[in-house]
Design an enzyme around this catalytic site. Sequence first.
Site, mmCIF file in Angstrom:
data_model
loop_
_atom_site.group_PDB
_atom_site.id
_atom_site.type_symbol
_atom_site.label_atom_id
_atom_site.label_comp_id
_atom_site.label_asym_id
_atom_site.label_seq_id
_atom_site.Cartn_x
_atom_site.Cartn_y
_atom_site.Cartn_z
ATOM 1 C CD GLU A 200 -2.746 -0.905 2.657
ATOM 2 O OE1 GLU A 200 -3.773 -1.570 2.755
ATOM 3 O OE2 GLU A 200 -2.242 -0.285 3.620
ATOM 4 C CG HIS A 208 -6.779 2.879 14.305
ATOM 5 N ND1 HIS A 208 -6.144 1.672 14.173
ATOM 6 C CD2 HIS A 208 -8.074 2.584 14.509
ATOM 7 C CE1 HIS A 208 -7.021 0.695 14.294
ATOM 8 N NE2 HIS A 208 -8.202 1.227 14.506
ATOM 9 N NE ARG A 292 -10.737 -8.190 18.152
ATOM 10 C CZ ARG A 292 -9.819 -7.797 17.278
ATOM 11 N NH1 ARG A 292 -9.554 -8.532 16.217
ATOM 12 N NH2 ARG A 292 -9.172 -6.656 17.450
ATOM 13 C CB VAL A 295 -10.424 -4.083 23.881
ATOM 14 C CG1 VAL A 295 -10.191 -3.418 25.235
ATOM 15 C CG2 VAL A 295 -9.640 -5.384 23.773
ATOM 16 N NE ARG A 339 -7.624 -1.169 24.532
ATOM 17 C CZ ARG A 339 -7.408 -2.003 23.517
ATOM 18 N NH1 ARG A 339 -6.419 -2.885 23.604
ATOM 19 N NH2 ARG A 339 -8.129 -1.967 22.437
HETATM 20 C C1 MV4 Z 1 -0.353 1.552 7.607
HETATM 21 C C2 MV4 Z 1 0.311 2.710 8.049
HETATM 22 C C3 MV4 Z 1 0.618 3.670 7.110
HETATM 23 N N1 MV4 Z 1 0.301 3.485 5.822
HETATM 24 N N2 MV4 Z 1 -0.670 1.409 6.308
HETATM 25 C C4 MV4 Z 1 -0.319 -0.767 11.770
HETATM 26 C C5 MV4 Z 1 -1.250 -1.788 12.287
HETATM 27 C C6 MV4 Z 1 -1.987 -2.299 11.115
HETATM 28 N N3 MV4 Z 1 -3.357 -2.554 11.460
HETATM 29 C C7 MV4 Z 1 -1.852 -1.251 10.074
HETATM 30 N N4 MV4 Z 1 -0.822 -0.354 10.528
HETATM 31 C C8 MV4 Z 1 -0.426 0.680 9.769
HETATM 32 N N5 MV4 Z 1 -0.708 0.585 8.455
HETATM 33 C C9 MV4 Z 1 -0.346 2.363 5.438
HETATM 34 N N6 MV4 Z 1 -0.648 2.195 4.167
HETATM 35 C C10 MV4 Z 1 0.610 2.828 9.399
HETATM 36 C C11 MV4 Z 1 0.241 1.823 10.265
HETATM 37 C C12 MV4 Z 1 0.540 2.052 11.652
HETATM 38 C C13 MV4 Z 1 -0.469 2.261 12.572
HETATM 39 C C14 MV4 Z 1 -1.813 2.196 12.205
HETATM 40 C C15 MV4 Z 1 -2.804 2.383 13.120
HETATM 41 C C16 MV4 Z 1 -2.470 2.658 14.437
HETATM 42 C C17 MV4 Z 1 -1.166 2.712 14.830
HETATM 43 C C18 MV4 Z 1 -0.144 2.507 13.922
HETATM 44 C C19 MV4 Z 1 1.175 2.573 14.319
HETATM 45 C C20 MV4 Z 1 2.172 2.379 13.404
HETATM 46 C C21 MV4 Z 1 1.855 2.096 12.076
#
Ligand code: MV4
Length: 451
Positions: A200, A208, A292, A295, A339
């Site tokens: 990606e 997030h 699911r 939390v 948490r």
């Molecule tokens: C990403 C990103 C940046 N760009 N994808 C980390 C956990 C997984 N669920 C997806 N993650 C990430 N994907 C793209 N294309 C950065 C992360 C990421 C992150 C995402 C959500 C919450 C915290 C994070 C911490 C580091 C990296």
Amino acid sequence: MFRKVLIANRGEIALRVISACKELGIRTVAVYSEADRNSLHVRFADEAICIGPPRSADSYLNVPAVISAAEITDVDAIHPGYGLLSENANFAEVCRASNIKFIGPPPEVTRMMGEKSTARQTMKKAKVPILPGSDGVIADEKEALQWAKEVGYPVILKAVAGGGGRGMRIVRSPEELPAMFQQASTEAANAFGNGDMYMEKFIERPRHIEFQVLADEHGNVMSLGERECSIQRRHQKLIEEAPSLMVSPKLREELGKTIKKALENIGYWNAGTIEFLMDEDGKIYFIEMNTRIQVEHCVTEMVTGIDLVKAQLRIAAGEKLSDIIPKPVEIRGHAIECRINAEHPEKFTPSAGKITAFNVPGGNGVRVDTAQYAEGVVPPYYDSMIAKLICHGADRDGAMNKMQRALSQFVVQGIHTTIPLHQRIFEDEEFRSGQFDTKFMERFLARQQGS
Ligand code: MV4
């Protein structure tokens, strides 16, 4: 409705499910490991069966042991909680074959969503926005170079079988791509037994944001709005809230409609969460789906007034969403969850042991979900989360002020907890402004070092 349900979990979520069952007049069966003999989920269930030694792999993850307990106690259904067996499609299939209702989505959908690049393609087809990236699995480093050129650096390589931050590599130039592709793929093959990778566009400072959904077994899907979960450390969430300051009513409504259509097409049912990243421009992209209860479901419960676990049970029993939630969903006020982990608040090292004093805050708009108590023991074998403190206010400021009051009244002695860390976060100006991203904790901890 079910007569009797087995809860294949421990800790606060096992208690949470027992509570929902009790309110619906369902009898409950707890399963427990040798380390959890004196746990509250054992005490509050109608029946309890020991399923093995302390380590999860020998007890809570032991499918034959869990199924045997379900057959001996003659339950109608199993609620898996979160973690453990909750997203194990094989377990859901064994339940089906044993004539026990699995309280969650069908195993076919769980398996599909567990394969992250397939989930991505499925969402793309349903017009859910996704990041620029590869179409499905990348065959080799040559193909990886081609995709990266098309997408534009930086890119992120992700393991198809990964999720939750494992098996990822950020790549900033074509020179470093071949080695990183091989490394990541080998790592994924060792960790998950599957070395398949996808790609990606990399978002530098994402937020997030995730959407909660409920779906019945008659093809009806409902979005319950979003949660903001950017306050994380090493992919472990520390604070979640609902709603997100960054999601406008228009975006909530439109994305909600798109998600609804997507999940209707897939044939999803029960509770689920669609995870998105939001970039600096406020654009939002699908990354993963969790099949699911999570939390952080409580913040959604606080702002919608809907009991998500009771809804899960009623859905699994065949009820219609329109009977469970007869009125349009409204988002009321603001909720925040902390948490509370049994960890050293600065070193983040686990802190197992006996709790010598335990006082839980209460009052209007304060909820504590925990399976801990004074004289209780935190075993070293499991997740370090010992409680969730959730506060609801008329707005974000109100919820934050209530949280500060509640944190000051939350007493845990005998072990270290993250309560002091949470107190410092709630004094932080960046946190209070609401203008943060997933890099917040790095900046916050650096600031703490400096002061
Ligand atoms: C990403 C990103 C940046 N760009 N994808 C980390 C956990 C997984 N669920 C997806 N993650 C990430 N994907 C793209 N294309 C950065 C992360 C990421 C992150 C995402 C959500 C919450 C915290 C994070 C911490 C580091 C990296």
